[in-house]
Design an enzyme around this catalytic site. Structure first.
Site, PDB file in Angstrom:
ATOM      1  N   ARG A 210     -14.923   6.932 -34.617  1.00  0.00           N
ATOM      2  CA  ARG A 210     -14.277   8.147 -35.119  1.00  0.00           C
ATOM      3  C   ARG A 210     -12.859   7.829 -35.588  1.00  0.00           C
ATOM      4  NH1 ARG A 210     -17.690  11.043 -30.949  1.00  0.00           N
ATOM      5  NH2 ARG A 210     -16.199  10.401 -29.365  1.00  0.00           N
ATOM      6  N   PHE A 226     -25.130  15.330 -38.822  1.00  0.00           N
ATOM      7  CA  PHE A 226     -25.384  15.330 -37.371  1.00  0.00           C
ATOM      8  C   PHE A 226     -24.033  15.401 -36.633  1.00  0.00           C
ATOM      9  CE2 PHE A 226     -28.572  12.686 -39.546  1.00  0.00           C
ATOM     10  CZ  PHE A 226     -29.750  13.335 -39.225  1.00  0.00           C
ATOM     11  N   ASP A 248     -25.178  20.279 -38.887  1.00  0.00           N
ATOM     12  CA  ASP A 248     -25.944  20.107 -37.653  1.00  0.00           C
ATOM     13  C   ASP A 248     -26.951  21.250 -37.578  1.00  0.00           C
ATOM     14  OD1 ASP A 248     -25.299  18.213 -34.974  1.00  0.00           O
ATOM     15  OD2 ASP A 248     -26.547  19.970 -34.562  1.00  0.00           O
ATOM     16  N   SER A 249     -28.055  21.016 -36.873  1.00  0.00           N
ATOM     17  CA  SER A 249     -29.069  22.069 -36.752  1.00  0.00           C
ATOM     18  C   SER A 249     -28.942  22.820 -35.430  1.00  0.00           C
ATOM     19  CB  SER A 249     -30.468  21.472 -36.883  1.00  0.00           C
ATOM     20  OG  SER A 249     -30.650  20.472 -35.900  1.00  0.00           O
ATOM     21  N   ASP A 299     -24.990  10.034 -38.228  1.00  0.00           N
ATOM     22  CA  ASP A 299     -25.062   9.670 -36.797  1.00  0.00           C
ATOM     23  C   ASP A 299     -26.182  10.465 -36.138  1.00  0.00           C
ATOM     24  OD1 ASP A 299     -24.490   8.617 -34.292  1.00  0.00           O
ATOM     25  OD2 ASP A 299     -22.887  10.052 -33.887  1.00  0.00           O
ATOM     26  N   CYS A 339     -28.976   4.902 -32.875  1.00  0.00           N
ATOM     27  CA  CYS A 339     -28.782   4.730 -31.417  1.00  0.00           C
ATOM     28  C   CYS A 339     -30.138   4.551 -30.736  1.00  0.00           C
ATOM     29  CB  CYS A 339     -28.000   5.892 -30.826  1.00  0.00           C
ATOM     30  SG  CYS A 339     -28.790   7.479 -30.994  1.00  0.00           S
TER      31      CYS A 339
HETATM   32  N1  SAH Z   1     -21.669  12.361 -34.273  1.00  0.00           N
HETATM   33  C1  SAH Z   1     -21.661  13.211 -33.095  1.00  0.00           C
HETATM   34  C2  SAH Z   1     -22.889  13.013 -32.231  1.00  0.00           C
HETATM   35  C3  SAH Z   1     -24.209  13.257 -32.934  1.00  0.00           C
HETATM   36  S1  SAH Z   1     -25.523  13.594 -31.842  1.00  0.00           S
HETATM   37  C4  SAH Z   1     -20.361  12.983 -32.323  1.00  0.00           C
HETATM   38  O1  SAH Z   1     -19.586  12.091 -32.676  1.00  0.00           O
HETATM   39  O2  SAH Z   1     -20.131  13.702 -31.355  1.00  0.00           O
HETATM   40  C5  SAH Z   1     -26.807  14.082 -32.900  1.00  0.00           C
HETATM   41  C6  SAH Z   1     -26.716  15.523 -33.404  1.00  0.00           C
HETATM   42  O3  SAH Z   1     -27.767  15.682 -34.339  1.00  0.00           O
HETATM   43  C7  SAH Z   1     -26.906  16.624 -32.385  1.00  0.00           C
HETATM   44  O4  SAH Z   1     -25.800  17.493 -32.413  1.00  0.00           O
HETATM   45  C8  SAH Z   1     -28.166  17.388 -32.834  1.00  0.00           C
HETATM   46  O5  SAH Z   1     -28.036  18.790 -32.688  1.00  0.00           O
HETATM   47  C9  SAH Z   1     -28.225  17.028 -34.284  1.00  0.00           C
HETATM   48  N2  SAH Z   1     -29.547  17.030 -34.944  1.00  0.00           N
HETATM   49  C10 SAH Z   1     -30.697  16.496 -34.500  1.00  0.00           C
HETATM   50  N3  SAH Z   1     -31.652  16.561 -35.457  1.00  0.00           N
HETATM   51  C11 SAH Z   1     -31.082  17.169 -36.534  1.00  0.00           C
HETATM   52  C12 SAH Z   1     -31.537  17.505 -37.842  1.00  0.00           C
HETATM   53  N4  SAH Z   1     -32.784  17.195 -38.234  1.00  0.00           N
HETATM   54  N5  SAH Z   1     -30.696  18.096 -38.685  1.00  0.00           N
HETATM   55  C13 SAH Z   1     -29.424  18.391 -38.296  1.00  0.00           C
HETATM   56  N6  SAH Z   1     -28.925  18.065 -37.091  1.00  0.00           N
HETATM   57  C14 SAH Z   1     -29.748  17.480 -36.213  1.00  0.00           C
END
Ligand code: SAH
Length: 394
Positions: A210, A226, A248-249, A299, A339
């Site tokens: 970040r 995400f 995000d979803s 991510d 991950c």
């Molecule tokens: N980059 C973030 C962590 C990401 S975790 C950080 O630094 O804190 C992954 C995220 O993806 C979660 O919040 C989850 O809600 C979201 N997610 C999972 N599948 C998804 C999709 N198909 N579309 C949008 N968001 C999604």
């Protein structure tokens, strides 16, 4: 103490100090042991290790110590926890971090034990039968090593089912803080919901990455896919991004992201947009709208929780990386992660290369990315390296 007798040849991984003993390595159990009990691991001649017995898991035993003379007792956990905390204190990057992983399971010599510190609160996650058994010793050791009087358990990982354990959550020491739990990361304030947030509340592993995004963001149009609670998004704003669109979803994650932005009046909220959508669809929609970005972050969650999901996961990684490449402005950069433990770096790099090719983009890796130093990878335990990323420049 019961003895776990290895099949011939299966002592080799123990001698290399790998902490897992799979079902196929076990010839027999001599004596009686309940789940989580300590057993001696032997090749039939001498004791090689002491391990936690887990009869319902494919990983039948996880090694606590390779020293046959070391006792597994409260003092053992006190030593291991104190050593893990001291290793972090020795690393300049980690000194003074309000959000910090204190124990990273196998890589800190404590299989099945995760502990994260957020200010004066510690959150533990116990994912193996052995760790579950030693809950009180681990909590006492954490209190001792940190001085924290608030310890919350978030043992709701799906891994517990494989160990024959039920989910367990609640305050083990102290009570919930009166207000929200807020940590500062690189000077940006972030809410951490230890009760209902993902993992133990926050993705500490991406802390360094970040900061890297922040350093790249000045004047840039940023797309953060995400975004969870906005960790990358807020750092991009702090770095002077021109605009940051975050997708995000999860509605609760986006609500926290908005609240996090409000916690940081120094950031220009007018430059942020939050989008409640499926990233797979939204990347296509942005492409059709001819949107262009200078920086795109991908991510995603773990698409391949185990090796059996790798094929499907590879298609999902390919899809989002391909559509992200299409959105990159000339000279733009893609910061892309996996991950999934089941997807190694080589495989991931191959997927990203295929995505660039299909998008008709030429690009090069300018940095390989990994988890922060409080998520170490024991040399004897390469499985610990779950987070891998590439910074790719078009
Ligand atoms: N980059 C973030 C962590 C990401 S975790 C950080 O630094 O804190 C992954 C995220 O993806 C979660 O919040 C989850 O809600 C979201 N997610 C999972 N599948 C998804 C999709 N198909 N579309 C949008 N968001 C999604």
């Amino acid at each position: 103490m019961a003895q776990l007798i290895l099949k011939p040849g299966k002592e080799r991984s123990v001698l290399r100090r790998h902490p897992w003993l799979f079902e196929g390595a076990v010839a027999s159990l001599d004596g009686r042991a309940r789940p989580g009990d300590t057993v001696e691991v032997t090749d039939g001649r001498k004791v090689l290790a002491k391990a936690a017995w887990s009869p319902s898991s494919q990983i039948r035993a996880r090694v606590w110590t390779f020293d046959p003379d070391e006792s597994i007792d409260d003092a053992f956990f006190k030593r291991r926890v104190a050593a893990a905390v001291a290793r972090r204190q020795a690393l300049p990057d980690l000194q003074g971090q309000e959000g910090l992983r204190l124990i990273h399971a196998e890589s800190d010599g404590l299989p099945g034990v995760i502990a994260d510190r957020y200010g004066d609160t510690v959150v533990v996650q116990l994912t193996s039968a052995g760790a579950d058994k030693w809950r009180n010793a681990i909590v006492g050791a954490l209190r001792n090593a940190t001085g924290c009087d608030r310890i919350y358990e978030r043992s709701d990982s799906e891994l517990r089912g494989r160990e024959g354990l039920e989910a367990a959550s609640g305050w083990l020491l102290g009570t919930a803080p009166a207000g929200d739990l807020v940590i500062a990361e690189h000077g940006v304030r972030m809410n951490v919901d230890v009760v209902a947030g993902h993992k133990t509340g926050f993705y500490l592993d991406q802390r360094d990455n970040r900061l890297l995004l922040r350093q790249l963001a000045a004047g840039k149009r940023v797309l953060n896919c995400f975004c969870y609670t906005g960790g990358f998004s807020l750092q991009a704003l702090a770095g002077g991004a021109q605009e940051v669109i975050s997708i995000d979803s999860s509605a609760p994650a986006l609500a926290t992201a908005r609240a996090n932005l409000a916690l940081n009046p120094q950031l220009d909220a007018g430059r942020a947009q939050w989008c409640d959508a499926n990233v797979f669809d939204e990347l296509r929609r942005l492409g059709e709208a001819a949107a262009r970005f200078d920086l795109v972050v991908l991510d995603p969650p773990k698409f391949a929780p185990s090796a059996s999901h790798v094929q499907r996961a590879a298609r999902a990684y390919k899809d989002i990386n391909l559509n992200a490449f299409k959105l990159l402005a000339p000279g733009g950069m893609l910061m892309t992660y996996s991950c999934s433990g089941g997807v190694g770096l080589d495989v991931f790099q191959g997927i990203v290369a295929g995505a660039a090719l299909d998008a008709g983009r030429e690009a090069r890796i300018v940095r390989r990315l990994q988890g922060a130093a409080d998520h170490p990878v024991a040399l004897a335990f390469p499985e610990g390296e779950y987070l891998k990323g590439l910074l790719v420049q078009a």
